[in-house]
Design a protein around this motif. Structure first.
Motif, PDB file in Angstrom:
ATOM      1  N   VAL A   1       0.852  -1.186   0.000  1.00 38.83           N
ATOM      2  CA  VAL A   1       0.000   0.000   0.000  1.00 38.83           C
ATOM      3  C   VAL A   1       0.885   1.232   0.000  1.00 38.83           C
ATOM      4  N   VAL A   2       0.732   2.082  -1.007  1.00 34.25           N
ATOM      5  CA  VAL A   2       1.391   3.374  -1.061  1.00 34.25           C
ATOM      6  C   VAL A   2       0.313   4.446  -1.111  1.00 34.25           C
ATOM      7  N   TRP A   3       0.634   5.636  -0.604  1.00 37.61           N
ATOM      8  CA  TRP A   3      -0.373   6.692  -0.565  1.00 37.61           C
ATOM      9  C   TRP A   3       0.293   8.053  -0.666  1.00 37.61           C
ATOM     10  N   ASP A   4      -0.486   9.016  -1.100  1.00 37.73           N
ATOM     11  CA  ASP A   4      -0.028  10.400  -1.181  1.00 37.73           C
ATOM     12  C   ASP A   4      -0.349  11.091   0.136  1.00 37.73           C
ATOM     13  N   LEU A   5       0.697  11.451   0.888  1.00 36.23           N
ATOM     14  CA  LEU A   5       0.458  12.185   2.118  1.00 36.23           C
ATOM     15  C   LEU A   5      -0.281  13.488   1.803  1.00 36.23           C
ATOM     16  N   ARG A   6      -1.042  13.967   2.770  1.00 38.19           N
ATOM     17  CA  ARG A   6      -1.672  15.279   2.557  1.00 38.19           C
ATOM     18  C   ARG A   6      -0.583  16.277   2.172  1.00 38.19           C
ATOM     19  N   GLY A   7      -0.885  17.089   1.174  1.00 35.35           N
ATOM     20  CA  GLY A   7       0.108  18.031   0.680  1.00 35.35           C
ATOM     21  C   GLY A   7       0.911  17.507  -0.495  1.00 35.35           C
ATOM     22  N   THR A   8       0.680  16.242  -0.900  1.00 36.97           N
ATOM     23  CA  THR A   8       1.481  15.607  -1.951  1.00 36.97           C
ATOM     24  C   THR A   8       0.570  14.976  -2.993  1.00 36.97           C
ATOM     25  N   GLY A   9       1.010  15.008  -4.247  1.00 34.32           N
ATOM     26  CA  GLY A   9       0.327  14.276  -5.307  1.00 34.32           C
ATOM     27  C   GLY A   9      -1.135  14.645  -5.446  1.00 34.32           C
ATOM     28  N   ARG A  10      -1.990  13.612  -5.511  1.00 37.08           N
ATOM     29  CA  ARG A  10      -3.409  13.840  -5.727  1.00 37.08           C
ATOM     30  C   ARG A  10      -4.198  14.023  -4.438  1.00 37.08           C
ATOM     31  N   SER A  11      -3.558  13.843  -3.297  1.00 39.85           N
ATOM     32  CA  SER A  11      -4.243  14.103  -2.030  1.00 39.85           C
ATOM     33  C   SER A  11      -4.424  15.600  -1.832  1.00 39.85           C
ATOM     34  N   ASP A  12      -5.398  15.950  -0.995  1.00 32.71           N
ATOM     35  CA  ASP A  12      -5.631  17.364  -0.712  1.00 32.71           C
ATOM     36  C   ASP A  12      -4.434  17.967   0.020  1.00 32.71           C
ATOM     37  N   ALA A  13      -4.319  19.277  -0.061  1.00 30.76           N
ATOM     38  CA  ALA A  13      -3.216  20.001   0.564  1.00 30.76           C
ATOM     39  C   ALA A  13      -3.759  21.127   1.428  1.00 30.76           C
ATOM     40  N   PRO A  14      -4.345  20.794   2.591  1.00 28.75           N
ATOM     41  CA  PRO A  14      -4.813  21.856   3.486  1.00 28.75           C
ATOM     42  C   PRO A  14      -3.634  22.662   4.016  1.00 28.75           C
ATOM     43  N   ASP A  15      -3.933  23.839   4.512  1.00 25.03           N
ATOM     44  CA  ASP A  15      -2.874  24.680   5.055  1.00 25.03           C
ATOM     45  C   ASP A  15      -2.130  23.964   6.175  1.00 25.03           C
ATOM     46  N   GLY A  16      -0.825  24.180   6.240  1.00 22.70           N
ATOM     47  CA  GLY A  16       0.007  23.610   7.296  1.00 22.70           C
ATOM     48  C   GLY A  16       0.161  24.567   8.454  1.00 22.70           C
TER      49      GLY A  16
ATOM     50  N   GLY B   1      11.300  12.873 -13.806  1.00 20.46           N
ATOM     51  CA  GLY B   1       9.978  12.724 -14.410  1.00 20.46           C
ATOM     52  C   GLY B   1       8.918  12.350 -13.395  1.00 20.46           C
ATOM     53  N   TRP B   2       9.250  11.436 -12.496  1.00 22.90           N
ATOM     54  CA  TRP B   2       8.299  11.052 -11.451  1.00 22.90           C
ATOM     55  C   TRP B   2       8.044  12.217 -10.497  1.00 22.90           C
ATOM     56  N   ARG B   3       9.099  12.933 -10.162  1.00 17.59           N
ATOM     57  CA  ARG B   3       8.935  14.054  -9.225  1.00 17.59           C
ATOM     58  C   ARG B   3       8.035  15.142  -9.815  1.00 17.59           C
ATOM     59  N   ARG B   4       8.140  15.379 -11.099  1.00 15.83           N
ATOM     60  CA  ARG B   4       7.301  16.394 -11.737  1.00 15.83           C
ATOM     61  C   ARG B   4       5.827  16.048 -11.624  1.00 15.83           C
ATOM     62  N   GLU B   5       5.521  14.762 -11.592  1.00 13.18           N
ATOM     63  CA  GLU B   5       4.136  14.307 -11.516  1.00 13.18           C
ATOM     64  C   GLU B   5       3.622  14.194 -10.080  1.00 13.18           C
ATOM     65  N   GLU B   6       4.476  13.808  -9.130  1.00 15.06           N
ATOM     66  CA  GLU B   6       3.985  13.336  -7.847  1.00 15.06           C
ATOM     67  C   GLU B   6       4.416  14.135  -6.620  1.00 15.06           C
ATOM     68  N   ASP B   7       5.480  14.926  -6.691  1.00 19.47           N
ATOM     69  CA  ASP B   7       5.993  15.573  -5.488  1.00 19.47           C
ATOM     70  C   ASP B   7       5.102  16.723  -5.018  1.00 19.47           C
ATOM     71  N   ALA B   8       5.382  17.188  -3.809  1.00 17.98           N
ATOM     72  CA  ALA B   8       4.638  18.301  -3.221  1.00 17.98           C
ATOM     73  C   ALA B   8       5.091  19.633  -3.808  1.00 17.98           C
ATOM     74  N   ASP B   9       4.192  20.614  -3.780  1.00 19.75           N
ATOM     75  CA  ASP B   9       4.614  21.971  -4.097  1.00 19.75           C
ATOM     76  C   ASP B   9       5.255  22.583  -2.849  1.00 19.75           C
ATOM     77  N   ARG B  10       5.659  23.859  -2.935  1.00 17.70           N
ATOM     78  CA  ARG B  10       6.390  24.469  -1.821  1.00 17.70           C
ATOM     79  C   ARG B  10       5.576  24.462  -0.538  1.00 17.70           C
ATOM     80  N   GLU B  11       4.302  24.795  -0.612  1.00 16.41           N
ATOM     81  CA  GLU B  11       3.481  24.867   0.599  1.00 16.41           C
ATOM     82  C   GLU B  11       3.330  23.491   1.243  1.00 16.41           C
ATOM     83  N   GLY B  12       3.097  22.475   0.415  1.00 20.53           N
ATOM     84  CA  GLY B  12       2.964  21.126   0.950  1.00 20.53           C
ATOM     85  C   GLY B  12       4.264  20.635   1.557  1.00 20.53           C
TER      86      GLY B  12
END
Length: 268
Positions: free
Chosen positions: A59-74, A176-187
């Motif tokens: 099982v792999v998952w996108d932590l909040r703030g990453t990928g397709r998961s939501d990115a609420p304020d930190g 290439g993977w990072r461009r698709e899946e990594d977090a933005d600066r806020e995340g």
């Protein structure tokens, strides 16, 4: 991909593989759940879940703030992220799992084992009992904007001990993977705050889950001595040094994968 909502935050996860029906070993757990380092997408575990998926469910998952998961304020906290992991495993119907985490993910795994009952074992890479062992500048250097391939490649230099520029094909694939899946600066900053604010140094004795602490001998983000101290502080902790840096489980994936399989089977 599946999605589960935890406290209004959508979390995306993916499960692959299944226990080998020809394997007569009755294991304590047949699911391996991975928890990502700060800022990185689930791509970081590609070398592991590919190796394990023939005998285990992964099982792999996108932590909040990453990928397709939501990115609420930190900022986020390890406690909040552990609650997200519980939501993922509960939604998928997992009763017990080997929990594998790196960096921030290792801290989340520790918090998860303390708070919830699904962790059969812990496997921790580049992890410390307290965020005060984290080199904040080295951690920050791991981030790069997803739309800047050159910066993404340059930011790998503190993630690996090897010269990433000498491995152009691998570096290009990772970018290439990072461009698709990594977090933005806020995340990234929200997750990095969870890593730096974590502190279980005075309560490790409460985490009695069997734990193997792996640590890259040249980890620039979390010193190897912090990993040794973590293993010493855990009642059932064991330490293994690994050649490589913060992402030693990628650099030395073949040796790490063999060790993981041996660990999981030994704890059957």
């Amino acid at each position: 991909m599946a999605v589960v909502t935890n406290g209004g935050v959508d979390l995306y996860y993916e499960a692959k593989g299944e226990p080998n029906p020809a394997d007569e070993v009755e294991r304590e757990a047949d699911t391996v759940a991975f928890v990502n380092p700060a800022g990185y997408g689930a791509w970081v575990w590609g070398w592991q879940h590919a190796a394990l998926s023939s005998g285990f469910e992964t099982v792999v998952w996108d932590l909040r703030g990453t990928g397709r998961s939501d990115a609420p304020d930190g900022p986020y906290s390890a406690e909040t992220l552990a609650g997200d992991l519980e939501a993922v495993l509960a939604d998928h119907g997992v009763s017990d799992a080997h929990v594998v985490g790196a960096g921030l993910g290792g801290m989340v795994a520790l918090e998860y084992a303390h708070r919830y009952g699904r962790a059969a074992t812990l496997t921790l890479f580049g992890t410390a009992a307290s965020g005060n062992r984290v080199d904040v500048d080295a951690l920050d250097s791991l981030f790069a904007p997803r739309d800047d391939p050159a910066a993404l490649q340059a930011s790998l230099r503190n993630a690996f001990a090897a010269d990433i520029d000498a491995h152009e094909d691998v570096a290009d694939e990772i970018v290439g993977w990072r461009r698709e899946e990594d977090a933005d600066r806020e995340g990234f900053e929200a997750q990095a705050a969870a890593m730096c604010d974590f502190d279980r140094s005075d309560s490790l004795y409460e985490i009695t889950t069997p734990a193997r602490v792996y640590h890259g001998v040249d980890d620039a983000v979390v010193p190897a001595d912090a990993g040794r101290d973590l293993a010493d502080g855990l009642p059932r902790g064991e330490f293994t040094a690994v050649e490589g840096g913060h992402l030693c489980f990628i650099e030395e994936s073949a040796a790490v994968n063999d060790a993981l399989l041996a660990d999981f089977d030994a704890r059957a």
